[in-house]
Scaffold this active site. Structure first.
Site, PDB file in Angstrom:
ATOM      1  N   LYS A 277       0.843  -1.209   0.000  1.00 21.24           N
ATOM      2  CA  LYS A 277       0.000   0.000   0.000  1.00 21.24           C
ATOM      3  C   LYS A 277       0.877   1.258   0.000  1.00 21.24           C
ATOM      4  O   LYS A 277       0.678   2.171  -0.792  1.00 21.24           O
ATOM      5  CB  LYS A 277      -0.923   0.024   1.239  1.00 21.24           C
ATOM      6  CG  LYS A 277      -1.812  -1.192   1.395  1.00 21.24           C
ATOM      7  CD  LYS A 277      -2.712  -1.088   2.620  1.00 21.24           C
ATOM      8  CE  LYS A 277      -1.994  -1.077   3.945  1.00 21.24           C
ATOM      9  NZ  LYS A 277      -1.317  -2.352   4.298  1.00 21.24           N
TER      10      LYS A 277
ATOM     11  N   ARG B 183      -9.850   1.075   8.133  1.00 18.44           N
ATOM     12  CA  ARG B 183      -9.378  -0.265   8.459  1.00 18.44           C
ATOM     13  C   ARG B 183     -10.417  -1.070   9.215  1.00 18.44           C
ATOM     14  O   ARG B 183     -10.168  -2.223   9.557  1.00 18.44           O
ATOM     15  CB  ARG B 183      -8.164  -0.114   9.367  1.00 18.44           C
ATOM     16  CG  ARG B 183      -6.896  -0.661   8.806  1.00 18.44           C
ATOM     17  CD  ARG B 183      -5.826  -0.301   9.802  1.00 18.44           C
ATOM     18  NE  ARG B 183      -4.649  -1.037   9.622  1.00 18.44           N
ATOM     19  CZ  ARG B 183      -3.539  -0.552   9.083  1.00 18.44           C
ATOM     20  NH1 ARG B 183      -3.518   0.668   8.601  1.00 18.44           N
ATOM     21  NH2 ARG B 183      -2.477  -1.286   9.029  1.00 18.44           N
TER      22      ARG B 183
ATOM     23  N   ARG C 142      12.108  -6.116   4.619  1.00 17.18           N
ATOM     24  CA  ARG C 142      12.123  -4.709   5.037  1.00 17.18           C
ATOM     25  C   ARG C 142      13.010  -4.537   6.264  1.00 17.18           C
ATOM     26  O   ARG C 142      13.766  -3.578   6.365  1.00 17.18           O
ATOM     27  CB  ARG C 142      10.691  -4.220   5.333  1.00 17.18           C
ATOM     28  CG  ARG C 142      10.670  -2.798   5.863  1.00 17.18           C
ATOM     29  CD  ARG C 142       9.335  -2.117   5.712  1.00 17.18           C
ATOM     30  NE  ARG C 142       8.303  -2.747   6.519  1.00 17.18           N
ATOM     31  CZ  ARG C 142       7.011  -2.455   6.419  1.00 17.18           C
ATOM     32  NH1 ARG C 142       6.608  -1.566   5.530  1.00 17.18           N
ATOM     33  NH2 ARG C 142       6.133  -3.048   7.186  1.00 17.18           N
TER      34      ARG C 142
ATOM     35  N   ARG D  99      10.957  -0.812  12.436  1.00 19.16           N
ATOM     36  CA  ARG D  99       9.644  -0.530  13.038  1.00 19.16           C
ATOM     37  C   ARG D  99       9.399  -1.460  14.215  1.00 19.16           C
ATOM     38  O   ARG D  99       9.660  -2.663  14.119  1.00 19.16           O
ATOM     39  CB  ARG D  99       8.544  -0.746  11.978  1.00 19.16           C
ATOM     40  CG  ARG D  99       8.169   0.519  11.253  1.00 19.16           C
ATOM     41  CD  ARG D  99       7.253   0.266  10.108  1.00 19.16           C
ATOM     42  NE  ARG D  99       5.994  -0.380  10.465  1.00 19.16           N
ATOM     43  CZ  ARG D  99       4.958  -0.483   9.644  1.00 19.16           C
ATOM     44  NH1 ARG D  99       5.037   0.042   8.430  1.00 19.16           N
ATOM     45  NH2 ARG D  99       3.848  -1.082  10.012  1.00 19.16           N
TER      46      ARG D  99
ATOM     47  N   ARG E  98      -0.904  -8.382  13.531  1.00 20.91           N
ATOM     48  CA  ARG E  98      -1.385  -7.438  12.507  1.00 20.91           C
ATOM     49  C   ARG E  98      -2.198  -8.186  11.445  1.00 20.91           C
ATOM     50  O   ARG E  98      -3.230  -7.687  10.988  1.00 20.91           O
ATOM     51  CB  ARG E  98      -0.200  -6.698  11.869  1.00 20.91           C
ATOM     52  CG  ARG E  98       0.350  -5.592  12.762  1.00 20.91           C
ATOM     53  CD  ARG E  98       1.778  -5.216  12.402  1.00 20.91           C
ATOM     54  NE  ARG E  98       1.939  -4.650  11.084  1.00 20.91           N
ATOM     55  CZ  ARG E  98       3.119  -4.524  10.475  1.00 20.91           C
ATOM     56  NH1 ARG E  98       4.225  -4.933  11.074  1.00 20.91           N
ATOM     57  NH2 ARG E  98       3.180  -3.987   9.280  1.00 20.91           N
TER      58      ARG E  98
HETATM   59  P1  AP5 Z   1       4.809  -1.569   1.952  1.00 19.68           P
HETATM   60  O1  AP5 Z   1       4.562  -0.748   0.743  1.00 19.68           O
HETATM   61  O2  AP5 Z   1       5.422  -0.920   3.144  1.00 19.68           O
HETATM   62  O3  AP5 Z   1       3.482  -2.331   2.380  1.00 19.68           O
HETATM   63  P2  AP5 Z   1       2.251  -1.813   3.217  1.00 19.68           P
HETATM   64  O4  AP5 Z   1       1.046  -2.503   2.659  1.00 19.68           O
HETATM   65  O5  AP5 Z   1       2.237  -0.322   3.266  1.00 19.68           O
HETATM   66  O6  AP5 Z   1       2.656  -2.477   4.597  1.00 19.68           O
HETATM   67  P3  AP5 Z   1       2.769  -1.938   6.090  1.00 19.68           P
HETATM   68  O7  AP5 Z   1       3.529  -2.993   6.803  1.00 19.68           O
HETATM   69  O8  AP5 Z   1       3.289  -0.547   6.152  1.00 19.68           O
HETATM   70  O9  AP5 Z   1       1.245  -1.985   6.417  1.00 19.68           O
HETATM   71  P4  AP5 Z   1       0.458  -1.922   7.723  1.00 19.68           P
HETATM   72  O10 AP5 Z   1      -0.906  -1.749   7.197  1.00 19.68           O
HETATM   73  O11 AP5 Z   1       0.649  -3.075   8.636  1.00 19.68           O
HETATM   74  O12 AP5 Z   1       1.136  -0.699   8.482  1.00 19.68           O
HETATM   75  P5  AP5 Z   1       0.658   0.779   8.810  1.00 19.68           P
HETATM   76  O13 AP5 Z   1       1.861   1.608   8.883  1.00 19.68           O
HETATM   77  O14 AP5 Z   1      -0.451   1.205   7.919  1.00 19.68           O
HETATM   78  O15 AP5 Z   1       5.688  -2.832   1.489  1.00 19.68           O
HETATM   79  C1  AP5 Z   1       6.168  -3.771   2.437  1.00 19.68           C
HETATM   80  C2  AP5 Z   1       7.529  -4.302   1.934  1.00 19.68           C
HETATM   81  O16 AP5 Z   1       7.333  -5.027   0.732  1.00 19.68           O
HETATM   82  C3  AP5 Z   1       8.536  -3.208   1.616  1.00 19.68           C
HETATM   83  O17 AP5 Z   1       9.827  -3.625   1.990  1.00 19.68           O
HETATM   84  C4  AP5 Z   1       8.426  -3.044   0.091  1.00 19.68           C
HETATM   85  O18 AP5 Z   1       9.622  -2.612  -0.477  1.00 19.68           O
HETATM   86  C5  AP5 Z   1       8.065  -4.465  -0.337  1.00 19.68           C
HETATM   87  N1  AP5 Z   1       7.197  -4.493  -1.531  1.00 19.68           N
HETATM   88  C6  AP5 Z   1       6.172  -3.663  -1.828  1.00 19.68           C
HETATM   89  N2  AP5 Z   1       5.591  -4.019  -2.989  1.00 19.68           N
HETATM   90  C7  AP5 Z   1       6.260  -5.119  -3.430  1.00 19.68           C
HETATM   91  C8  AP5 Z   1       6.121  -5.964  -4.579  1.00 19.68           C
HETATM   92  N3  AP5 Z   1       5.182  -5.742  -5.507  1.00 19.68           N
HETATM   93  N4  AP5 Z   1       6.969  -7.005  -4.687  1.00 19.68           N
HETATM   94  C9  AP5 Z   1       7.927  -7.242  -3.761  1.00 19.68           C
HETATM   95  N5  AP5 Z   1       8.128  -6.470  -2.655  1.00 19.68           N
HETATM   96  C10 AP5 Z   1       7.286  -5.423  -2.496  1.00 19.68           C
HETATM   97  O19 AP5 Z   1       0.019   0.594  10.265  1.00 19.68           O
HETATM   98  C11 AP5 Z   1       0.829   0.282  11.385  1.00 19.68           C
HETATM   99  C12 AP5 Z   1      -0.010   0.289  12.649  1.00 19.68           C
HETATM  100  O20 AP5 Z   1      -0.593   1.594  12.859  1.00 19.68           O
HETATM  101  C13 AP5 Z   1      -1.227  -0.659  12.652  1.00 19.68           C
HETATM  102  O21 AP5 Z   1      -0.876  -1.988  13.019  1.00 19.68           O
HETATM  103  C14 AP5 Z   1      -2.118   0.023  13.711  1.00 19.68           C
HETATM  104  O22 AP5 Z   1      -1.675  -0.238  15.017  1.00 19.68           O
HETATM  105  C15 AP5 Z   1      -1.912   1.499  13.406  1.00 19.68           C
HETATM  106  N6  AP5 Z   1      -2.885   2.003  12.415  1.00 19.68           N
HETATM  107  C16 AP5 Z   1      -2.587   2.528  11.194  1.00 19.68           C
HETATM  108  N7  AP5 Z   1      -3.711   2.895  10.558  1.00 19.68           N
HETATM  109  C17 AP5 Z   1      -4.749   2.588  11.385  1.00 19.68           C
HETATM  110  C18 AP5 Z   1      -6.165   2.689  11.281  1.00 19.68           C
HETATM  111  N8  AP5 Z   1      -6.747   3.203  10.195  1.00 19.68           N
HETATM  112  N9  AP5 Z   1      -6.918   2.266  12.334  1.00 19.68           N
HETATM  113  C19 AP5 Z   1      -6.352   1.757  13.448  1.00 19.68           C
HETATM  114  N10 AP5 Z   1      -5.010   1.613  13.610  1.00 19.68           N
HETATM  115  C20 AP5 Z   1      -4.221   2.016  12.582  1.00 19.68           C
END
Ligand code: AP5
Length: 192
Positions: free
Chosen positions: A13, A88, A127, A139, A150
């Site tokens: 994402k 979410r 990552r 992280r 998660r």
């Molecule tokens: P990346 O692009 O970082 O993936 P992502 O989907 O953004 O993954 P995250 O781990 O950041 O998602 P998340 O939803 O758990 O975390 P968030 O920060 O939103 O890619 C991941 C890796 O894969 C990278 O190394 C990249 O290079 C690689 N990659 C990407 N595309 C690829 C491809 N096509 N092929 C190969 N490799 C690839 O949330 C963190 C925490 O915040 C949550 O757990 C929660 O506690 C809180 N939070 C955030 N938003 C909310 C909400 N709306 N409500 C409640 N709590 C929330």
């Protein structure tokens, strides 16, 4: 252009949202980044969110709804925005619908990235390795236990959003298993 990116942790994402911000000239609104920034700055929200995030659980709907509503009002969102990691939960999606209505705004599309679960764990491990190699800070939720949690949170609370947005006709599903450039090309194709 107002978009939502849906998908499990590690689906890509953030990667795709960043690429599209350049293409469309609109900001990426990552609730994860906003919350991590609040934690780093030790704001009141950050202090409330830290333990919940470290455990891989979702922060309360009330906190994230307020953060997003305020952020959407910023001048750089006038031409649109990409929501990365929000909504979410179904209550967050309902709050967003209401929020956009109140602001006289409309959503253009919801892009769901579909990725095999085994690949997600490998991506998280990559990552971590890349961050360590670059001398960065890993992280606090990128460890096996928090990542497992998660994924559970995603399955229980976020996956039902696909049905929610399918029923509004806004859902577009993209194969997130292809390489990054191919995923971007497919997203641009479904948005065209
Ligand atoms: P990346 O692009 O970082 O993936 P992502 O989907 O953004 O993954 P995250 O781990 O950041 O998602 P998340 O939803 O758990 O975390 P968030 O920060 O939103 O890619 C991941 C890796 O894969 C990278 O190394 C990249 O290079 C690689 N990659 C990407 N595309 C690829 C491809 N096509 N092929 C190969 N490799 C690839 O949330 C963190 C925490 O915040 C949550 O757990 C929660 O506690 C809180 N939070 C955030 N938003 C909310 C909400 N709306 N409500 C409640 N709590 C929330």
């Amino acid at each position: 252009m107002r978009l939502i990116f849906l998908g499990p942790p590690g689906a890509g994402k953030g990667t795709q949202a960043k690429l599209l911000t350049e293409r469309y000239g609109i900001p990426q609104l990552s609730t994860g980044d906003m919350l991590r920034s609040a934690v780093a700055q030790q704001t009141e929200v950050g202090q409330r969110a830290k333990a919940v995030m470290d455990a891989g659980q979702l922060v309360s709907d009330e906190i994230v709804n307020e953060i997003v509503s305020d952020r959407i009002d910023a001048p750089d969102c006038a031409k649109g925005f990409i929501l990365d990691g929000y909504p979410r939960t179904v209550p967050q999606a309902i709050a967003l619908d209401r929020m956009l209505d109140d602001k006289g705004l409309k959503l253009d599309a919801v892009i769901e990235l579909k990725v095999d679960e085994a690949a997600l764990v490998r991506r998280m491990e990559n990552r971590v390795a890349e961050t360590v190699a670059a001398g960065g800070t890993v992280r606090s939720d990128d460890n096996p236990e928090a990542f497992r949690r998660r994924l559970e949170e995603y399955r229980a609370k976020t996956a039902p959003l696909s049905q929610h947005y399918a029923s509004t006709g806004q859902l577009k599903t993209v194969d997130g298993m292809a390489d990054v450039d191919a995923v971007t090309a497919e997203i641009e194709r479904v948005l065209a």
